[in-house]
Write a protein that holds these residues in place. Structure first.
Motif, PDB file in Angstrom:
ATOM      1  N   MET A   1      51.450  36.324  62.361  1.00 47.36           N
ATOM      2  CA  MET A   1      52.420  37.304  61.826  1.00 47.36           C
ATOM      3  C   MET A   1      52.158  37.605  60.348  1.00 47.36           C
ATOM      4  N   ILE A   2      51.948  36.504  59.569  1.00 50.53           N
ATOM      5  CA  ILE A   2      51.635  36.657  58.136  1.00 50.53           C
ATOM      6  C   ILE A   2      50.330  35.924  57.842  1.00 50.53           C
ATOM      7  N   ARG A   3      49.387  36.626  57.232  1.00 43.98           N
ATOM      8  CA  ARG A   3      48.166  35.970  56.743  1.00 43.98           C
ATOM      9  C   ARG A   3      48.007  36.357  55.282  1.00 43.98           C
ATOM     10  N   ALA A   4      48.439  35.481  54.410  1.00 47.47           N
ATOM     11  CA  ALA A   4      48.321  35.752  52.977  1.00 47.47           C
ATOM     12  C   ALA A   4      47.206  34.880  52.441  1.00 47.47           C
ATOM     13  N   HIS A   5      46.220  35.492  51.818  1.00 53.40           N
ATOM     14  CA  HIS A   5      45.106  34.731  51.276  1.00 53.40           C
ATOM     15  C   HIS A   5      44.980  34.989  49.783  1.00 53.40           C
ATOM     16  N   ASN A   6      45.298  33.950  49.014  1.00 53.11           N
ATOM     17  CA  ASN A   6      45.100  33.994  47.558  1.00 53.11           C
ATOM     18  C   ASN A   6      45.799  35.172  46.893  1.00 53.11           C
ATOM     19  N   ILE A   7      47.029  35.499  47.344  1.00 54.19           N
ATOM     20  CA  ILE A   7      47.653  36.679  46.748  1.00 54.19           C
ATOM     21  C   ILE A   7      48.297  36.384  45.397  1.00 54.19           C
ATOM     22  N   SER A   8      48.186  37.368  44.537  1.00 54.85           N
ATOM     23  CA  SER A   8      48.846  37.286  43.237  1.00 54.85           C
ATOM     24  C   SER A   8      49.630  38.576  43.035  1.00 54.85           C
ATOM     25  N   LEU A   9      50.599  38.490  42.140  1.00 52.88           N
ATOM     26  CA  LEU A   9      51.448  39.654  41.874  1.00 52.88           C
ATOM     27  C   LEU A   9      51.815  39.605  40.411  1.00 52.88           C
ATOM     28  N   SER A  10      51.693  40.730  39.731  1.00 58.61           N
ATOM     29  CA  SER A  10      52.148  40.715  38.342  1.00 58.61           C
ATOM     30  C   SER A  10      53.282  41.713  38.169  1.00 58.61           C
ATOM     31  N   GLY A  11      54.191  41.390  37.265  1.00 58.06           N
ATOM     32  CA  GLY A  11      55.339  42.256  37.013  1.00 58.06           C
ATOM     33  C   GLY A  11      55.304  42.717  35.559  1.00 58.06           C
ATOM     34  N   ARG A  12      56.095  43.710  35.264  1.00 58.03           N
ATOM     35  CA  ARG A  12      56.122  44.237  33.909  1.00 58.03           C
ATOM     36  C   ARG A  12      57.279  43.579  33.151  1.00 58.03           C
ATOM     37  N   GLU A  13      57.006  43.197  31.918  1.00 55.71           N
ATOM     38  CA  GLU A  13      58.080  42.649  31.078  1.00 55.71           C
ATOM     39  C   GLU A  13      57.964  43.346  29.731  1.00 55.71           C
ATOM     40  N   GLY A  14      58.745  44.381  29.549  1.00 53.91           N
ATOM     41  CA  GLY A  14      58.593  45.207  28.348  1.00 53.91           C
ATOM     42  C   GLY A  14      57.216  45.838  28.353  1.00 53.91           C
ATOM     43  N   GLN A  15      56.448  45.588  27.292  1.00 55.35           N
ATOM     44  CA  GLN A  15      55.101  46.155  27.171  1.00 55.35           C
ATOM     45  C   GLN A  15      54.070  45.308  27.922  1.00 55.35           C
ATOM     46  N   HIS A  16      54.443  44.050  28.214  1.00 62.00           N
ATOM     47  CA  HIS A  16      53.455  43.104  28.739  1.00 62.00           C
ATOM     48  C   HIS A  16      53.490  43.030  30.253  1.00 62.00           C
ATOM     49  N   ARG A  17      52.391  42.534  30.818  1.00 65.99           N
ATOM     50  CA  ARG A  17      52.399  42.198  32.245  1.00 65.99           C
ATOM     51  C   ARG A  17      52.444  40.681  32.338  1.00 65.99           C
ATOM     52  N   ARG A  18      53.255  40.199  33.249  1.00 64.43           N
ATOM     53  CA  ARG A  18      53.278  38.753  33.426  1.00 64.43           C
ATOM     54  C   ARG A  18      53.080  38.404  34.892  1.00 64.43           C
ATOM     55  N   THR A  19      52.563  37.191  35.112  1.00 68.85           N
ATOM     56  CA  THR A  19      52.253  36.769  36.469  1.00 68.85           C
ATOM     57  C   THR A  19      53.522  36.316  37.174  1.00 68.85           C
ATOM     58  N   VAL A  20      53.807  36.921  38.318  1.00 70.74           N
ATOM     59  CA  VAL A  20      54.990  36.528  39.101  1.00 70.74           C
ATOM     60  C   VAL A  20      54.564  35.601  40.243  1.00 70.74           C
ATOM     61  N   LEU A  21      53.418  35.908  40.875  1.00 71.34           N
ATOM     62  CA  LEU A  21      52.889  35.066  41.954  1.00 71.34           C
ATOM     63  C   LEU A  21      51.410  34.824  41.694  1.00 71.34           C
ATOM     64  N   GLN A  22      50.965  33.615  42.062  1.00 68.26           N
ATOM     65  CA  GLN A  22      49.576  33.278  41.773  1.00 68.26           C
ATOM     66  C   GLN A  22      48.965  32.436  42.891  1.00 68.26           C
ATOM     67  N   GLY A  23      47.857  32.911  43.443  1.00 65.45           N
ATOM     68  CA  GLY A  23      47.070  32.121  44.391  1.00 65.45           C
ATOM     69  C   GLY A  23      47.839  31.636  45.609  1.00 65.45           C
TER      70      GLY A  23
END
Ligand SMILES: Nc1ncnc2c1ncn2[C@@H]1O[C@H](COP(=O)(O)OP(=O)(O)OP(=O)(O)O)[C@@H](O)[C@H]1O
Ligand SMILES: [Mg+2]
Length: 270
Positions: A1-23
């Motif tokens: 049903m779900i096959r997630a491989h090494n997924i990452s996600l970044s979100g915006r924080e003001g001007q910067h991007r920050r990591t929300v999910l990693q590996g």
């Protein structure tokens, strides 16, 4: 049903991007019940929103219900198979009555009018809302709204339903109603991902995934999480009464497979 491989996600924080999910690596088979937990802000909602195409991972590969979600058209199509029930009961009704809400979900099924009306009543009965079919949506209780949200998932014939702390705003009765509804759907074959921070709900789940600061810290059975890993203590969790008793028994040399996880286990043991 779900096959997630090494997924990452970044979100915006003001001007910067920050990591929300990693590996993040996780596989969920059709028909499984998996509990997902972790502290506030660790990324639970961000992760499950990527499972039905609402968030797009910035790296790695993700396939859900056989659809590669790197392709934009599949991020639309996946909603047919995977539905979310959110925390806030206010946020998810679109029609003015439960009858109308379920009808919206069935609209694209191409059913004849009579068949459709029969199906709406079937679903309302299944989620215990027959008596509220024509009630104003604004008069429904939080628990009734959450049951309606589950009804909409049924109308869409979702293969997987993700409950994102869907009971956290309900009273104990509303909470056990939704949990039982989810358990019934699971027994009938629906894949369930149950997001919770409640120890007793975790302990009763066959498989638990723990997130911490955007990373998967644990993925396995409740027994090894609560009795052989140091993670719960390191995360500052307060163990449930059953596990507190179990820890004492464990110190006295009881074998792992006999140690209680739930209140019911404890009762049987006593
Ligand atoms: N749309 C967004 N844009 C930028 N940052 C976001 C967005 N949504 C969430 N975040 C951030 O991502 C991190 C993970 O949030 P998320 O809501 O996924 O956590 P959670 O585990 O579901 O928390 P909670 O238990 O409070 O529901 C948080 O730091 C949050 O501030
Ligand atoms: Mg959340």
């Amino acid at each position: 049903m779900i096959r997630a491989h090494n997924i990452s996600l970044s979100g915006r924080e003001g001007q910067h991007r920050r990591t929300v999910l990693q590996g993040i690596n996780i596989h969920i088979e059709p028909g499984e019940w998996v509990a997902l937990t972790g502290a506030n802000g660790c990324g639970k909602t961000s992760l499950i929103r990527s499972f039905n195409g609402l968030n797009t991972p910035s790296g790695g590969s993700l396939s859900v219900a056989g659809l590669d979600l790197r392709l934009p058209e599949n991020r639309m199509a996946v909603k047919q198979h995977v539905q979310l029930v959110f925390q806030n009961p206010e946020a998810q009704t679109v029609g003015s009555t439960p009858f109308e809400d379920i009808a919206f979900g069935l609209e694209n099924r191409g059913l004849e009018r009579e068949r459709m009306i029969a199906r709406i009543h079937e679903i309302l009965q299944q989620v215990g809302l027959s008596h509220k079919a024509e009630a104003e949506a604004s008069t429904l209780s939080g628990g009734e709204r959450q049951r309606l949200a589950v009804g909409c998932c049924l109308a869409l014939e979702a293969k997987m339903i993700i409950f994102d702390e869907a009971t956290s705003m309900l009273d104990p009765e509303g909470r056990s109603d939704i949990l039982e509804l989810a358990q019934g759907l699971w027994q009938a074959g629906t894949t369930i991902l149950w997001v919770t921070q409640r120890m007793e709900e975790l302990a009763a789940s066959p498989r638990i995934a723990v997130l911490g600061k955007g990373q998967l810290l644990y993925d396995g059975s409740p027994r090894s999480l609560f009795y052989t890993s140091e993670l719960p203590e390191n995360l500052g969790w307060l163990p449930s009464p059953a596990v507190r008793v179990g820890k004492l028994l464990q110190k006295q040399g009881w074998p792992l497979h006999l140690l209680p996880l739930t209140g019911q286990d404890l009762e049987e043991l006593l």
